[in-house]
Write an enzyme that holds these catalytic residues in place. Sequence first.
Site: not given
Ligand SMILES: [Zn+2]
Length: 288
Positions: A82, A180-181, A208-209, A211, A230-231, A233
């Site tokens: 990643d 992200h986060g 992405h991000g 979560s 994508n997971v 957090t």
């Molecule tokens: Zn990412």
Amino acid sequence: MTCLAGVEALRAAQREGWALAAFSVYNLEQAHAVCEAAAAEDAPILLQAGSSSFRYAGREPLAALALAVAETAEAAVGVHLDHATELDEIRWCLAQGYGSVMYDGSALPLEQNVERTREVVELAHASGAWVEAELAGFAGDEDASADDVTATELTDPSVAERFVAATGVDALAVAIGNVHGIPSRPVVLDFERLAAIRARVDVPLVLHGASGLPDADVQRTIGLGVAKINVNTELRRAFRDALLGRAEPPAGDDLGSLLDPARAAVREAARAKIRAFRPTSVAAEAAR
Ligand SMILES: [Zn+2]
């Protein structure tokens, strides 16, 4: 089992209207947990070991661990690098047996990003691996959720079309308001932009991000061409909460007793994500 989830899993997801769950892992317990989730849900997944998790665990040990856990999993698990920015790291991971890489040239001027991404595609395809790339950078920190994070760069649909055609990438990460986060302020996704990207780009799209995003938002992105999510957090939080939330420390000094609840919490969080990434009708059926 040695069946690694490859590009065919990604393409099947796109064709059939679900998304391949890509879980970032930092340690052995998380790696086992996400593979157990894949086996329990009978679904292929990607185990992401790279960038920030390399900084935590060390590149050589984490890559070896990820590949070994994936190969012995009772499910099809691909190992994915990643957010790589260095070609040397990509070459090294491909040589170890990674099935896919994400080249992140988002900090470079567009022409340089195109050039480097094309180089990565040549390298990876020669090893039988597939490539995800990124155009606009994501705000936020992968390892820590900041409260006040707002996406500043967004993917331009016409630039995305030219980028995919010029580079030959297999998947494109989109910036549509995702960060992200998990920020305290709700993340608002630009679905119109996603639809416009989808209309011009035919490779699977990557979110992405994810979560903290409501399942309904995630389902909408899948309907608009997102085929890998994508997971990170949410899995770390599940691990943390299970570890710190216990009222009493376990009796004795057995590490398994201490860490097994955290592993189980990550497994359940990953299972919930896999279910949330299925087509709605299938998810409803499975929940019964
Ligand atoms: Zn990412």
